[in-house]
Design a protein around this motif. Sequence first.
Motif, PDB file in Angstrom:
ATOM      1  N   LYS A 370       0.881  -0.743  -0.112  1.00 41.35           N
ATOM      2  CA  LYS A 370       0.013  -0.011   0.132  1.00 41.35           C
ATOM      3  C   LYS A 370       0.551   1.205  -0.051  1.00 41.35           C
ATOM      4  CE  LYS A 370      -3.901  -2.064   2.450  1.00 41.35           C
ATOM      5  NZ  LYS A 370      -4.879  -1.708   3.616  1.00 41.35           N
ATOM      6  N   GLN A 371       1.859   1.101   1.442  1.00 35.49           N
ATOM      7  CA  GLN A 371       2.210   2.725   1.551  1.00 35.49           C
ATOM      8  C   GLN A 371       3.780   2.354   1.952  1.00 35.49           C
ATOM      9  OE1 GLN A 371      -0.458   5.286   3.425  1.00 35.49           O
ATOM     10  NE2 GLN A 371      -0.963   6.335   1.440  1.00 35.49           N
ATOM     11  N   LEU A 372       4.766   3.102   1.145  1.00 39.21           N
ATOM     12  CA  LEU A 372       6.063   2.924   2.066  1.00 39.21           C
ATOM     13  C   LEU A 372       6.302   4.767   2.323  1.00 39.21           C
ATOM     14  CD1 LEU A 372       8.303   1.926   2.237  1.00 39.21           C
ATOM     15  CD2 LEU A 372       9.893   2.022   0.351  1.00 39.21           C
ATOM     16  N   LEU A 373       6.353   5.328   3.515  1.00 33.12           N
ATOM     17  CA  LEU A 373       6.357   6.381   4.008  1.00 33.12           C
ATOM     18  C   LEU A 373       7.556   6.980   4.627  1.00 33.12           C
ATOM     19  CD1 LEU A 373       2.578   7.553   4.715  1.00 33.12           C
ATOM     20  CD2 LEU A 373       3.597   7.505   2.603  1.00 33.12           C
ATOM     21  N   HIS A 374       8.304   8.092   4.296  1.00 29.21           N
ATOM     22  CA  HIS A 374       9.721   8.867   5.082  1.00 29.21           C
ATOM     23  C   HIS A 374      10.111   7.263   5.932  1.00 29.21           C
ATOM     24  CE1 HIS A 374       7.096  12.228   4.128  1.00 29.21           C
ATOM     25  NE2 HIS A 374       6.572  11.588   4.588  1.00 29.21           N
ATOM     26  N   SER A 375      10.580   6.900   4.294  1.00 28.97           N
ATOM     27  CA  SER A 375      11.765   5.553   5.348  1.00 28.97           C
ATOM     28  C   SER A 375      12.725   5.314   4.568  1.00 28.97           C
ATOM     29  CB  SER A 375      11.059   3.997   5.097  1.00 28.97           C
ATOM     30  OG  SER A 375       9.489   3.891   6.253  1.00 28.97           O
ATOM     31  N   HIS A 376      13.862   4.346   5.215  1.00 28.10           N
ATOM     32  CA  HIS A 376      15.104   3.853   4.888  1.00 28.10           C
ATOM     33  C   HIS A 376      15.066   2.735   3.741  1.00 28.10           C
ATOM     34  CE1 HIS A 376      17.022   7.755   6.359  1.00 28.10           C
ATOM     35  NE2 HIS A 376      16.788   8.168   5.637  1.00 28.10           N
ATOM     36  N   THR A 377      15.250   2.218   2.639  1.00 32.37           N
ATOM     37  CA  THR A 377      15.072   0.995   2.113  1.00 32.37           C
ATOM     38  C   THR A 377      15.960   0.221   1.536  1.00 32.37           C
ATOM     39  OG1 THR A 377      13.617   1.723   0.554  1.00 32.37           O
ATOM     40  CG2 THR A 377      12.754   0.782   2.224  1.00 32.37           C
ATOM     41  N   GLN A 378      17.297  -1.000   2.339  1.00 32.78           N
ATOM     42  CA  GLN A 378      17.784  -1.163   0.999  1.00 32.78           C
ATOM     43  C   GLN A 378      17.740  -2.426   0.664  1.00 32.78           C
ATOM     44  OE1 GLN A 378      21.607  -0.166   2.753  1.00 32.78           O
ATOM     45  NE2 GLN A 378      23.173  -0.758   1.236  1.00 32.78           N
ATOM     46  N   THR A 379      17.927  -2.897  -0.707  1.00 34.25           N
ATOM     47  CA  THR A 379      17.728  -4.237  -0.764  1.00 34.25           C
ATOM     48  C   THR A 379      18.915  -5.080  -1.478  1.00 34.25           C
ATOM     49  OG1 THR A 379      16.807  -6.182  -1.725  1.00 34.25           O
ATOM     50  CG2 THR A 379      15.681  -3.629  -2.640  1.00 34.25           C
ATOM     51  N   LYS A 380      19.260  -5.607  -2.073  1.00 32.34           N
ATOM     52  CA  LYS A 380      20.315  -6.566  -3.242  1.00 32.34           C
ATOM     53  C   LYS A 380      19.673  -6.715  -4.334  1.00 32.34           C
ATOM     54  CE  LYS A 380      23.944  -8.025  -0.898  1.00 32.34           C
ATOM     55  NZ  LYS A 380      25.099  -6.968  -1.558  1.00 32.34           N
ATOM     56  N   GLN A 381      17.581  -6.696  -4.487  1.00 33.89           N
ATOM     57  CA  GLN A 381      17.171  -7.038  -5.401  1.00 33.89           C
ATOM     58  C   GLN A 381      16.056  -6.279  -5.812  1.00 33.89           C
ATOM     59  OE1 GLN A 381      17.865 -10.387  -6.536  1.00 33.89           O
ATOM     60  NE2 GLN A 381      19.406 -10.837  -5.405  1.00 33.89           N
ATOM     61  N   GLN A 382      14.587  -6.436  -5.711  1.00 36.55           N
ATOM     62  CA  GLN A 382      13.707  -5.110  -6.076  1.00 36.55           C
ATOM     63  C   GLN A 382      13.065  -4.917  -5.021  1.00 36.55           C
ATOM     64  OE1 GLN A 382      11.650  -7.731  -9.289  1.00 36.55           O
ATOM     65  NE2 GLN A 382      11.837  -5.386  -9.893  1.00 36.55           N
ATOM     66  N   LEU A 383      12.513  -3.216  -4.815  1.00 43.54           N
ATOM     67  CA  LEU A 383      12.271  -2.731  -4.098  1.00 43.54           C
ATOM     68  C   LEU A 383      10.564  -2.213  -5.066  1.00 43.54           C
ATOM     69  CD1 LEU A 383      10.812  -1.230  -1.626  1.00 43.54           C
ATOM     70  CD2 LEU A 383      11.638   0.738  -2.888  1.00 43.54           C
ATOM     71  N   ILE A 384       9.568  -3.622  -4.426  1.00 44.56           N
ATOM     72  CA  ILE A 384       8.221  -3.620  -4.696  1.00 44.56           C
ATOM     73  C   ILE A 384       7.519  -2.955  -4.259  1.00 44.56           C
ATOM     74  CG2 ILE A 384       6.620  -4.330  -6.102  1.00 44.56           C
ATOM     75  CD1 ILE A 384       8.054  -6.560  -7.033  1.00 44.56           C
ATOM     76  N   LEU A 395       4.447   4.911  -2.943  1.00 46.14           N
ATOM     77  CA  LEU A 395       5.993   5.329  -2.527  1.00 46.14           C
ATOM     78  C   LEU A 395       6.416   7.126  -1.949  1.00 46.14           C
ATOM     79  CD1 LEU A 395       9.747   4.064  -3.630  1.00 46.14           C
ATOM     80  CD2 LEU A 395       9.562   5.645  -2.215  1.00 46.14           C
ATOM     81  N   VAL A 396       6.659   7.522  -1.010  1.00 43.75           N
ATOM     82  CA  VAL A 396       7.054   8.818  -0.634  1.00 43.75           C
ATOM     83  C   VAL A 396       8.171   8.940   0.885  1.00 43.75           C
ATOM     84  CG1 VAL A 396       5.651  10.999  -0.036  1.00 43.75           C
ATOM     85  CG2 VAL A 396       4.221   9.482  -1.447  1.00 43.75           C
ATOM     86  N   GLY A 397       9.135   9.969   0.242  1.00 41.28           N
ATOM     87  CA  GLY A 397       9.963  10.490   0.692  1.00 41.28           C
ATOM     88  C   GLY A 397      11.034   9.183   1.242  1.00 41.28           C
TER      89      GLY A 397
END
Length: 554
Positions: A370-384, A395-397
């Motif tokens: 649904k929503q990814l807000l104001h976060s720090h994400t890190q992956t070696k694959q895909q971000l969906i 995907l906001v902020g």
Amino acid sequence: MLHPGLIELSQDQQKAELKIVPNSHGPITEKDLLQLLALPDFTCLFPLQAQITQAVIKVNQAASQDDGHIELFFEIADRRDAAISFDVSDDKMQLSMTLTAAYGGKTLDIRDILQNLKLQRISMGLSKAKIDSLIQEFVALGPGQSCSCIIANGRAAINGIAAKLERKVSLARERLLQPQSNSDGTVDMRNLGAMIMVKPGSLLIEKIPATQGTDGYNVYGEKLIAKPGKDHKLTPGTGTEINNLNPNQLIATVAGQPVETSSGMLVDDVLQIKNVDVGYGNVDFKGSILITGDVGEGMVVKSTGDITVMGFVDSATLQAQGDITVSKGVIGRQLKDFSLSTKLIAQGQISAQFVQYSRLEAQGNILVTKQLLHSHTQTKQQLIVSDATGRRGDLVGGRAQANKGIKAVAVGATADTKTELYCAMELNEFKEQLKQLDQSIKSMVVAVLNIEAQLRKLPPKIEWQNDAMMVEQVTVMIDEKRRIASIRAQEELDFERLKAEIENYYRNYYIDAVKHVFSNVELHVGKAFLRTQREHGPCQIRNHNQEINFDYSH
């Protein structure tokens, strides 16, 4: 026009002879002589242009001169046999044949063609239908006209297909994309179905073995060796074993929750907890953890398997050697030092419906429905960031980094919220790996050549075959040569795969905005960078020649 009697066939009928008296018939032009060659007896002969030009010059020079009454003789045309020529492509995979019709000479038939093909050593990939068609075209040609066609094609080697592990059971993370249907046909996002469990004897994974591939050949009949597909080892984990009746099947030996690994699967004991809060305490469990309620503020949950939370995670830390799945939301806040209060770290994948002010790190994909807000994400694959329908997913902020691409329904917000996206940042690392593989392969080539040189220096076998120490030394050298050759073959396969990965890197890895990209979004694809100044519609954002390119065609 000059008198037809000035030209006649030679005694052997092979040439057209011009006999002309300059004072009587000159001056002349090349056109005059070509008109003579157009007469019925000579029209099939090949005009000798150099002699025609020379005849015109000499006749015109002698005309009106004292010696102009002397008859001059010239051969201005001759018969020529039909010709056949071949053109082989640089890679020896195609052969083109050109047939040129005769100028009154000997023609060609299928026997001439086959004999010439034999002389050219062409033995594979010939098409009889194309040869027959070309001969039919050739028969209708006028003198000197040509026709050509590709009459032989080699067959490229078909490399083997890599082994594949097909999972036969679902995982906890997949339940987020498979909500239960109500009786009226609507979907209940709160009801994600029963927990995934297996029983002893359950089939977990089936391995589809690698194929050897099919050898090819070029038009000379030289074999083109196919590269075998890369094997993928199927390794039993805790609570699993290889099926005695089928070595390509992995089955469960105990009841529990299936957990995927890089080379197979294991079955974990499952610790089931209602809520993780100060009343229950932190959790550190060898196995998988199922939390049917929430994880409260300040709590830490660690697992050697998967962590599944049916409720919310609020300002807590979750660490899993498998997947982390949160059925509802991941909630955090920004602390005074600008760090984030919630951390999710997984060796596998991370899945959740809603995430805000949290830090997510995964070796596998990160999926937010649904929503990814104001976060720090890190992956070696895909971000969906998308639901199963592709209709929702904001995907906001914050800052998102995914090595193998980012997909979101909408990126940024109408309020110009600063959003940073990074993907496809590993190209230089891949190039360095390719360089190291190349050096390793070359060093092994040298090592094998050294061993072969030592073996060639040995005296005849009859002189040392009864010397146990000498036999041992030779055996060691031969075994070492085989070992190096085996490693080299695998590294050469890895080299080709990595080379293909590099060549297609920016075609495969990009940012996919399904509906919107708003302004003030920082886009980093490899070394290419752009900050959006306006809203963009559905597009794929790629690195093209180290510049950000918006592709709206998809």
